[in-house]
Motif scaffolding. Structure first.
Motif, PDB file in Angstrom:
ATOM      1  N   LYS A   1     -39.192   0.612 -35.740  1.00  0.00           N
ATOM      2  CA  LYS A   1     -40.228  -0.184 -35.077  1.00  0.00           C
ATOM      3  C   LYS A   1     -40.049  -1.672 -35.393  1.00  0.00           C
ATOM      4  O   LYS A   1     -40.196  -2.542 -34.511  1.00  0.00           O
ATOM      5  CB  LYS A   1     -41.623   0.284 -35.504  1.00  0.00           C
ATOM      6  N   GLY A   2     -39.734  -1.979 -36.653  1.00  0.00           N
ATOM      7  CA  GLY A   2     -39.521  -3.370 -37.035  1.00  0.00           C
ATOM      8  C   GLY A   2     -38.346  -3.998 -36.307  1.00  0.00           C
ATOM      9  O   GLY A   2     -38.404  -5.166 -35.883  1.00  0.00           O
ATOM     10  N   ILE A   3     -37.281  -3.229 -36.139  1.00  0.00           N
ATOM     11  CA  ILE A   3     -36.106  -3.726 -35.401  1.00  0.00           C
ATOM     12  C   ILE A   3     -36.483  -3.999 -33.951  1.00  0.00           C
ATOM     13  O   ILE A   3     -36.148  -5.047 -33.389  1.00  0.00           O
ATOM     14  CB  ILE A   3     -34.943  -2.716 -35.490  1.00  0.00           C
ATOM     15  N   ASN A   4     -37.195  -3.057 -33.344  1.00  0.00           N
ATOM     16  CA  ASN A   4     -37.622  -3.228 -31.949  1.00  0.00           C
ATOM     17  C   ASN A   4     -38.550  -4.432 -31.788  1.00  0.00           C
ATOM     18  O   ASN A   4     -38.390  -5.244 -30.864  1.00  0.00           O
ATOM     19  CB  ASN A   4     -38.351  -1.967 -31.457  1.00  0.00           C
TER      20      ASN A   4
ATOM     21  N   GLN B   1     -31.563  -4.004 -29.454  1.00  0.00           N
ATOM     22  CA  GLN B   1     -31.052  -3.883 -30.821  1.00  0.00           C
ATOM     23  C   GLN B   1     -31.488  -2.552 -31.442  1.00  0.00           C
ATOM     24  O   GLN B   1     -30.738  -1.945 -32.204  1.00  0.00           O
ATOM     25  CB  GLN B   1     -31.560  -5.050 -31.667  1.00  0.00           C
ATOM     26  N   GLY B   2     -32.703  -2.115 -31.097  1.00  0.00           N
ATOM     27  CA  GLY B   2     -33.155  -0.811 -31.575  1.00  0.00           C
ATOM     28  C   GLY B   2     -32.281   0.317 -31.060  1.00  0.00           C
ATOM     29  O   GLY B   2     -31.939   1.250 -31.795  1.00  0.00           O
ATOM     30  N   ASP B   3     -31.892   0.208 -29.788  1.00  0.00           N
ATOM     31  CA  ASP B   3     -30.991   1.212 -29.206  1.00  0.00           C
ATOM     32  C   ASP B   3     -29.640   1.212 -29.912  1.00  0.00           C
ATOM     33  O   ASP B   3     -29.062   2.265 -30.193  1.00  0.00           O
ATOM     34  CB  ASP B   3     -30.798   0.947 -27.713  1.00  0.00           C
TER      35      ASP B   3
ATOM     36  N   GLY C   1     -37.551  10.107 -31.456  1.00  0.00           N
ATOM     37  CA  GLY C   1     -37.185   8.709 -31.267  1.00  0.00           C
ATOM     38  C   GLY C   1     -36.216   8.200 -32.311  1.00  0.00           C
ATOM     39  O   GLY C   1     -35.199   7.581 -31.994  1.00  0.00           O
ATOM     40  N   ASP C   2     -36.525   8.441 -33.601  1.00  0.00           N
ATOM     41  CA  ASP C   2     -35.661   7.960 -34.687  1.00  0.00           C
ATOM     42  C   ASP C   2     -35.263   9.094 -35.628  1.00  0.00           C
ATOM     43  O   ASP C   2     -34.874   8.856 -36.768  1.00  0.00           O
ATOM     44  CB  ASP C   2     -36.363   6.852 -35.479  1.00  0.00           C
TER      45      ASP C   2
ATOM     46  N   LYS D   1     -29.776  -4.343 -41.981  1.00  0.00           N
ATOM     47  CA  LYS D   1     -28.978  -3.267 -42.562  1.00  0.00           C
ATOM     48  C   LYS D   1     -29.589  -1.922 -42.169  1.00  0.00           C
ATOM     49  O   LYS D   1     -30.808  -1.744 -42.244  1.00  0.00           O
ATOM     50  CB  LYS D   1     -28.916  -3.394 -44.085  1.00  0.00           C
ATOM     51  N   LEU D   2     -28.723  -1.022 -41.741  1.00  0.00           N
ATOM     52  CA  LEU D   2     -29.197   0.328 -41.423  1.00  0.00           C
ATOM     53  C   LEU D   2     -29.645   1.026 -42.695  1.00  0.00           C
ATOM     54  O   LEU D   2     -29.016   0.894 -43.749  1.00  0.00           O
ATOM     55  CB  LEU D   2     -28.081   1.157 -40.787  1.00  0.00           C
ATOM     56  N   SER D   3     -30.717   1.784 -42.582  1.00  0.00           N
ATOM     57  CA  SER D   3     -31.197   2.584 -43.697  1.00  0.00           C
ATOM     58  C   SER D   3     -31.797   3.855 -43.147  1.00  0.00           C
ATOM     59  O   SER D   3     -32.516   3.825 -42.142  1.00  0.00           O
ATOM     60  CB  SER D   3     -32.255   1.800 -44.489  1.00  0.00           C
ATOM     61  N   ILE D   4     -31.500   4.979 -43.768  1.00  0.00           N
ATOM     62  CA  ILE D   4     -32.093   6.241 -43.326  1.00  0.00           C
ATOM     63  C   ILE D   4     -32.675   6.992 -44.517  1.00  0.00           C
ATOM     64  O   ILE D   4     -32.193   6.872 -45.650  1.00  0.00           O
ATOM     65  CB  ILE D   4     -31.090   7.147 -42.586  1.00  0.00           C
ATOM     66  N   SER D   5     -33.721   7.740 -44.264  1.00  0.00           N
ATOM     67  CA  SER D   5     -34.286   8.656 -45.252  1.00  0.00           C
ATOM     68  C   SER D   5     -33.823  10.066 -44.887  1.00  0.00           C
ATOM     69  O   SER D   5     -33.732  10.420 -43.709  1.00  0.00           O
ATOM     70  CB  SER D   5     -35.813   8.579 -45.247  1.00  0.00           C
TER      71      SER D   5
END
Length: 295
Positions: free
Chosen positions: A181-184, A191-193, A218-219, A256-260
């Motif tokens: 959401k922050g990126i979008n 950029q979100g895509d 979505g994510d 920077k990409l980050s995933i949980s």
């Protein structure tokens, strides 16, 4: 000649493997398909076909029901495990004894009754290709190319039934792209895509081609099953996180990409549904996400 050229252009040098113990039919099909631009190989048994499939790539396989050794249905089932995307057409001269349901369960796209000519076979192949193309579109996420939610559930149900039947446990991985959401909001939806596409590509590079890798929300992404033989679950998760770190050092993104990441285990002795398995993995993932926020 014009007809041959037109068909040849359609074929785009597709590779066809024909399996039948009738050498006269094999010779006829080989000549007819080759004239129409297909790269055709012919073999007389299922065992030889399986050996070829382990070494060479084929787009299409045409199999007779009655074969020496392994049957046509058995061959189709084994061939689909080696080449899941391959189109399979079943041939039969025993239409009264033929089971369409058995053919579909074995992975066949269509069947054709003997005797037939090459033109009819090509029509069946083209029909199967169109059907598979539409089916693939319905099961894949347009943005990332991964399986979508429908595709994941379709394949996962089959995999869990197989795991239960073979008494094989398996792990799944559930991941969530942090702060999409922050990126979008700050950089725009394009950029979100791209963030989603980059995350999908990292998953594809980290896991096996045979794994189900899907974007189910979505994510939200899921991988099933995770290979842990000779490796523990923590190492698998660390390997994915390391792949993301490496990608971040190479990328020119403004963020920077980050995933949980969360995981869950399917126990064949105490089986659960796909929804229940996802729910377990989702809870595990949110525990990691909360620990990041409080760190």
């Amino acid at each position: 000649m014009d007809e041959l050229i037109t068909t040849s252009e359609k074929a785009k040098q597709e590779n066809i493997l024909v399996v039948d113990d009738d050498t006269l039919l094999l010779d006829t099909l080989n000549k007819g398909l080759s004239l129409r631009g297909y790269q055709c190989r012919t073999v007389v048994s299922g065992d030889i076909a399986l050996e070829l499939l382990s070494k060479d790539f084929f787009d299409i396989m045409v199999i007779d029901v009655v074969l020496p050794g392994v049957s046509g249905f058995e061959l189709a089932t084994k061939a689909k495990k080696i080449r899941p995307d391959m189109i399979i057409i079943i041939m039969t001269g025993f239409i009264d004894e033929f089971s369409y349901d058995n053919a579909m369960e074995a992975g066949a796209s269509d069947f054709i009754k003997k005797p037939f000519n090459v033109k009819e076979l090509i029509a069946r192949i083209e029909h199967a290709k169109r059907h598979q193309s539409l089916h693939d579109i319905s099961l894949h996420d347009e943005l990332t190319g991964l399986y979508n939610r429908r595709g994941f559930f379709s394949l996962a149900e089959h995999m869990l039934k197989k795991a239960k039947r073979q008494q094989d446990g398996l792990f799944i991985l559930y991941s969530d792209l942090d702060d999409l959401k922050g990126i979008n909001d700050n950089l725009g939806h394009q950029q979100g895509d791209w963030a989603l596409i980059d995350a999908a590509n990292i998953l594809k590079e980290t896991f096996r081609d045979s794994d189900i890798i899907a974007r189910i929300g979505g994510d939200e992404f899921v991988v099933m099953p995770i290979e842990t033989k000779g490796d523990n679950l923590e190492n698998v998760v660390n390997r994915l996180q390391e792949a993301i770190k490496i990608d971040n050092t190479k990328s020119k993104r403004e963020y920077k990409l980050s995933i949980s990441i969360g995981t869950a285990y399917f126990d064949p002795w105490s089986p659960c549904t796909t929804d229940e398995l996802l729910s377990q993995a989702d809870k595990s993932m949110y525990e990691q996400k909360r620990s990041k926020q409080t760190a």
